[in-house]
Design a protein around this motif. Sequence first.
Motif, PDB file in Angstrom:
ATOM      1  N   VAL A 109       0.849  -1.164   0.071  1.00 43.26           N
ATOM      2  CA  VAL A 109       0.308   0.398   0.229  1.00 43.26           C
ATOM      3  C   VAL A 109       1.014   1.192   0.098  1.00 43.26           C
ATOM      4  O   VAL A 109       1.332   1.836   1.406  1.00 43.26           O
ATOM      5  N   ASP A 110       1.744   1.710  -0.859  1.00 37.84           N
ATOM      6  CA  ASP A 110       2.243   2.431  -1.453  1.00 37.84           C
ATOM      7  C   ASP A 110       1.615   3.982  -1.153  1.00 37.84           C
ATOM      8  O   ASP A 110       0.626   3.765  -1.825  1.00 37.84           O
ATOM      9  N   ALA A 111       2.118   5.153  -1.084  1.00 36.41           N
ATOM     10  CA  ALA A 111       1.938   5.921  -0.604  1.00 36.41           C
ATOM     11  C   ALA A 111       2.793   7.081  -1.611  1.00 36.41           C
ATOM     12  O   ALA A 111       3.312   8.185  -0.694  1.00 36.41           O
ATOM     13  N   PRO A 112       2.765   6.792  -3.314  1.00 35.54           N
ATOM     14  CA  PRO A 112       3.441   8.477  -3.638  1.00 35.54           C
ATOM     15  C   PRO A 112       2.551   9.042  -3.690  1.00 35.54           C
ATOM     16  O   PRO A 112       1.564   9.416  -3.349  1.00 35.54           O
ATOM     17  N   TRP A 113       3.709  10.737  -3.265  1.00 41.71           N
ATOM     18  CA  TRP A 113       2.994  12.316  -3.169  1.00 41.71           C
ATOM     19  C   TRP A 113       3.467  12.639  -4.525  1.00 41.71           C
ATOM     20  O   TRP A 113       4.699  12.916  -4.645  1.00 41.71           O
ATOM     21  N   ARG A 114       3.082  12.965  -5.498  1.00 41.77           N
ATOM     22  CA  ARG A 114       3.506  14.085  -6.570  1.00 41.77           C
ATOM     23  C   ARG A 114       2.715  15.303  -6.276  1.00 41.77           C
ATOM     24  O   ARG A 114       1.915  15.736  -5.991  1.00 41.77           O
ATOM     25  N   GLY A 115       3.944  16.701  -6.497  1.00 41.50           N
ATOM     26  CA  GLY A 115       4.240  17.799  -6.419  1.00 41.50           C
ATOM     27  C   GLY A 115       2.374  18.298  -6.825  1.00 41.50           C
ATOM     28  O   GLY A 115       2.584  17.959  -7.850  1.00 41.50           O
ATOM     29  N   VAL A 120      -6.331   0.996   4.945  1.00 46.07           N
ATOM     30  CA  VAL A 120      -6.301   0.111   5.390  1.00 46.07           C
ATOM     31  C   VAL A 120      -7.291  -0.453   7.144  1.00 46.07           C
ATOM     32  O   VAL A 120      -7.760  -1.582   6.911  1.00 46.07           O
ATOM     33  N   ARG A 121      -7.728   0.546   7.679  1.00 43.30           N
ATOM     34  CA  ARG A 121      -8.586   0.542   9.179  1.00 43.30           C
ATOM     35  C   ARG A 121      -9.953   0.354   8.380  1.00 43.30           C
ATOM     36  O   ARG A 121     -10.134  -0.723   9.710  1.00 43.30           O
ATOM     37  N   ALA A 122     -10.152   0.933   7.692  1.00 43.50           N
ATOM     38  CA  ALA A 122     -11.954   0.707   7.449  1.00 43.50           C
ATOM     39  C   ALA A 122     -11.498  -0.530   6.750  1.00 43.50           C
ATOM     40  O   ALA A 122     -12.895  -0.937   6.907  1.00 43.50           O
ATOM     41  N   PHE A 123     -10.833  -0.556   6.226  1.00 49.51           N
ATOM     42  CA  PHE A 123     -11.029  -2.119   5.907  1.00 49.51           C
ATOM     43  C   PHE A 123     -11.397  -3.404   6.656  1.00 49.51           C
ATOM     44  O   PHE A 123     -11.994  -4.470   7.396  1.00 49.51           O
ATOM     45  N   ALA A 124     -10.419  -3.376   7.587  1.00 48.31           N
ATOM     46  CA  ALA A 124     -10.421  -4.412   8.859  1.00 48.31           C
ATOM     47  C   ALA A 124     -11.732  -3.721   9.625  1.00 48.31           C
ATOM     48  O   ALA A 124     -12.262  -4.903  10.220  1.00 48.31           O
ATOM     49  N   SER A 125     -11.894  -2.692  10.079  1.00 42.78           N
ATOM     50  CA  SER A 125     -13.831  -2.731  10.343  1.00 42.78           C
ATOM     51  C   SER A 125     -14.237  -3.271   9.425  1.00 42.78           C
ATOM     52  O   SER A 125     -15.750  -3.798  10.502  1.00 42.78           O
ATOM     53  N   ALA A 126     -14.679  -2.794   8.264  1.00 42.45           N
ATOM     54  CA  ALA A 126     -15.895  -3.854   7.562  1.00 42.45           C
ATOM     55  C   ALA A 126     -15.551  -5.319   7.353  1.00 42.45           C
ATOM     56  O   ALA A 126     -16.784  -5.986   7.027  1.00 42.45           O
ATOM     57  N   HIS A 127     -14.179  -5.446   7.989  1.00 36.46           N
ATOM     58  CA  HIS A 127     -14.296  -7.540   7.925  1.00 36.46           C
ATOM     59  C   HIS A 127     -13.723  -7.841   8.753  1.00 36.46           C
ATOM     60  O   HIS A 127     -12.334  -7.778   8.747  1.00 36.46           O
ATOM     61  N   PRO A 128     -14.209  -7.871  10.163  1.00 35.23           N
ATOM     62  CA  PRO A 128     -14.346  -8.423  11.409  1.00 35.23           C
ATOM     63  C   PRO A 128     -13.526  -9.754  11.855  1.00 35.23           C
ATOM     64  O   PRO A 128     -12.350 -10.153  12.112  1.00 35.23           O
ATOM     65  N   ASP A 129     -13.781 -10.250  10.623  1.00 30.56           N
ATOM     66  CA  ASP A 129     -13.314 -11.761  11.058  1.00 30.56           C
ATOM     67  C   ASP A 129     -11.875 -11.935   9.848  1.00 30.56           C
ATOM     68  O   ASP A 129     -11.224 -12.941   9.763  1.00 30.56           O
ATOM     69  N   TRP A 130     -11.364 -10.856   9.076  1.00 31.60           N
ATOM     70  CA  TRP A 130     -10.278 -10.685   8.833  1.00 31.60           C
ATOM     71  C   TRP A 130      -9.411 -10.210   9.877  1.00 31.60           C
ATOM     72  O   TRP A 130      -9.674 -10.022  10.798  1.00 31.60           O
ATOM     73  N   HIS A 131      -8.188 -11.161  10.071  1.00 32.34           N
ATOM     74  CA  HIS A 131      -6.347 -10.968  10.607  1.00 32.34           C
ATOM     75  C   HIS A 131      -5.407 -10.125  10.208  1.00 32.34           C
ATOM     76  O   HIS A 131      -4.988 -10.516   9.525  1.00 32.34           O
ATOM     77  N   SER A 151     -11.562 -12.502  -4.089  1.00 31.76           N
ATOM     78  CA  SER A 151     -10.977 -12.232  -2.829  1.00 31.76           C
ATOM     79  C   SER A 151     -10.171 -11.087  -3.133  1.00 31.76           C
ATOM     80  O   SER A 151     -10.138 -10.503  -1.753  1.00 31.76           O
ATOM     81  N   ALA A 152      -9.260 -11.476  -2.886  1.00 30.38           N
ATOM     82  CA  ALA A 152      -7.959 -11.030  -2.696  1.00 30.38           C
ATOM     83  C   ALA A 152      -7.487  -9.280  -4.016  1.00 30.38           C
ATOM     84  O   ALA A 152      -7.352  -8.568  -3.528  1.00 30.38           O
ATOM     85  N   LYS A 153      -8.382  -9.982  -5.574  1.00 33.59           N
ATOM     86  CA  LYS A 153      -8.324  -8.566  -5.987  1.00 33.59           C
ATOM     87  C   LYS A 153      -9.457  -7.599  -4.840  1.00 33.59           C
ATOM     88  O   LYS A 153      -8.749  -5.985  -5.147  1.00 33.59           O
ATOM     89  N   LYS A 154     -10.328  -7.500  -4.553  1.00 36.57           N
ATOM     90  CA  LYS A 154     -11.203  -6.810  -3.841  1.00 36.57           C
ATOM     91  C   LYS A 154      -9.912  -6.351  -2.905  1.00 36.57           C
ATOM     92  O   LYS A 154     -10.352  -5.445  -2.212  1.00 36.57           O
ATOM     93  N   ALA A 155      -9.073  -7.177  -1.870  1.00 37.43           N
ATOM     94  CA  ALA A 155      -9.121  -6.681  -0.818  1.00 37.43           C
ATOM     95  C   ALA A 155      -8.162  -5.360  -1.744  1.00 37.43           C
ATOM     96  O   ALA A 155      -7.725  -3.956  -0.543  1.00 37.43           O
ATOM     97  N   PHE A 156      -7.744  -6.053  -2.270  1.00 34.93           N
ATOM     98  CA  PHE A 156      -6.677  -4.973  -2.806  1.00 34.93           C
ATOM     99  C   PHE A 156      -6.841  -3.621  -3.041  1.00 34.93           C
ATOM    100  O   PHE A 156      -6.767  -2.730  -3.169  1.00 34.93           O
ATOM    101  N   GLU A 157      -8.128  -3.831  -4.231  1.00 32.65           N
ATOM    102  CA  GLU A 157      -8.712  -2.568  -4.502  1.00 32.65           C
ATOM    103  C   GLU A 157      -9.184  -1.704  -3.360  1.00 32.65           C
ATOM    104  O   GLU A 157      -8.966  -0.603  -3.077  1.00 32.65           O
ATOM    105  N   ALA A 158      -9.453  -2.559  -2.145  1.00 36.02           N
ATOM    106  CA  ALA A 158     -10.011  -1.471  -0.915  1.00 36.02           C
ATOM    107  C   ALA A 158      -8.869  -1.070   0.122  1.00 36.02           C
ATOM    108  O   ALA A 158      -8.994   0.573   0.368  1.00 36.02           O
ATOM    109  N   VAL A 159      -7.774  -1.607  -0.405  1.00 34.92           N
ATOM    110  CA  VAL A 159      -6.781  -0.722   0.537  1.00 34.92           C
ATOM    111  C   VAL A 159      -6.092  -0.635  -0.643  1.00 34.92           C
ATOM    112  O   VAL A 159      -4.491   0.750  -0.123  1.00 34.92           O
ATOM    113  N   ASN A 160      -6.798   0.162  -1.794  1.00 35.65           N
ATOM    114  CA  ASN A 160      -5.562   0.710  -2.566  1.00 35.65           C
ATOM    115  C   ASN A 160      -4.181   0.458  -2.710  1.00 35.65           C
ATOM    116  O   ASN A 160      -3.078   1.413  -2.503  1.00 35.65           O
TER     117      ASN A 160
END
Length: 326
Positions: A107-113, A180-191, A216-225
């Motif tokens: 989950v990279d966070a590149p910043w462009r001016g 990431v935290r929002a995804f975890a809150s929406a999927h409490p069964d995930w660790h 499942s992997a694809k949707k998780a990837f999209e949700a956490v950016n």
Amino acid sequence: MIIPHFWAEARLQTKSAGRQVTVRRWGWSEMSQKDAQALAEQRAKEAMERILAGESLRRREPRDTYGTAEGVPIREEVVSRHDHAIVTRNSYGSLCLNTPDVLFADVDAPWRGALHVPFVGCLAVVLAGVVAGLVLKSLWIGAALAIGIPWIWSHVLWRINRARRSDGEARAKQENLEKVRAFASAHPDWHLRVYETPAGYRVLAMHDVFDPQGDSAKKAFEAVNTDPRFSRLCALQDCFRARVSPKYWRIGYRPKEWLPKSKWPFPSEEVPRRKRWVEGYEALASGFASCRFIERLGSQTVHPHAEAVRALHDRLCRADSSLPLA
């Protein structure tokens, strides 16, 4: 996930309709170099037959180490094997952990001016400079205005963006962490285990195993950016992947002998230089961490495959240390 130990390349050449046709194909094997060569020759022969029959195929497979060429696995040096995981060394010398079913997400966070010189504005200034030069009948004045003003403009904006970079990167990282935290809150069964990296965060799913090409992997990837290129490579390689040793430029490794540009498998004459490069790199890399564990989210369910990979990952990354990230 297929990451073979042995690799070979075969080359076939023939004449057809008055022109020369050359075909190259890779072969690989878990068993021996001989088997890898046999597969390379078989694949080259099949490709030649299809080309001569009129089919449009690549004459030579790209020297792509990441397995993105159709039908060709990841081509990297295998450093060690650990049950369901394989550690390889990538093209720029870092170690990478590859696993067929334990989900990692970058989950990279590149910043462009935000400030930049718009193309239309730059073109307008150039045209204005040209017109001024014609009116004043001075090539030098026209050139100075057409070139100098856009350069000064872009330089000023670059300095402003550089001054804002630190805060911008911090905000971008925080926004991704909140996703990431929002995804975890929406999927409490995930660790989920969350690690900080130099470019953002890494997420490791502990509660279950996953298909790298599955929904499942694809949707998780999209949700956490997750980085789109990372997501695409996971699907193409049919595995999840995490870099577990530093990038050499981040640790200031500048040896007199640079890493050979050839890709695995290396020509025999380059192996000694490659070995010396790796020895120097690993000595310096021991003082850095590739990521740092920061928090656990969701349930406490732990899948045994995920736990085995987690232990290996954390040890190789020095994730529990206070070493600088690189």
